[in-house]
Design a protein around this motif. Structure first.
Motif: not given
Length: 138
Positions: A104-108, A113-114, A116-119
């Motif tokens: 769960f921690i890895a997926s969050v 990260l995704v 942040a890159a999208g933003g």
């Protein structure tokens, strides 16, 4: 279907009612649209017809909340079924964490990260669009 188009039946004949519009009716793509006069009431449930259901913001939010709750319930079941302790090592730190929680921690973290890159990309596109609008005004 718009005027002038037809779909042949299984025997190759044109369907009844399809084809050219009746005399006096324009052959444009809005020829089948209803026309409204200022004094005529708008069609709807009050006009005697069976009203169609409309999609509202409240309905969309309600559906999203229900979907989110179902996903959260499935996530809780996943975490509860994966309680075996696993050894996790990261940058010199190590510790024992339940497998479900580690995943769960890895997926969050991946989602953050995704996002942040999208933003960052959205901000870049907005800045470019602002510069283009400012250049057109000059």
């Amino acid at each position: 279907m718009s005027a002038g188009q037809h779909t042949p039946g299984s025997d190759g004949r044109q369907e009844p009612g399809a084809g050219t519009p009746p005399a006096g009716q324009a052959a444009d793509r809005y020829s089948n649209a209803p026309s409204y006069s200022a004094g005529a009431p708008a069609p709807g449930p009050a006009a005697g017809g069976a009203g169609e259901r409309q999609v509202t913001r409240t309905g969309v939010i309600w559906a999203a909340v229900v979907a989110a709750l179902v996903l959260l319930i499935l996530l809780i079941i996943f975490i509860l079924q994966n309680q075996e302790l696993v050894l996790v090592k990261f940058l010199g730190l190590e510790g024992a964490v339940p497998l479900g929680m580690a995943l769960f921690i890895a997926s969050v973290t991946g989602g953050v990260l995704v996002a942040a890159a999208g933003g960052a990309r959205i901000l870049q596109l907005r800045r470019n669009a602002h510069r283009a609008r400012a250049g057109q005004r000059r």
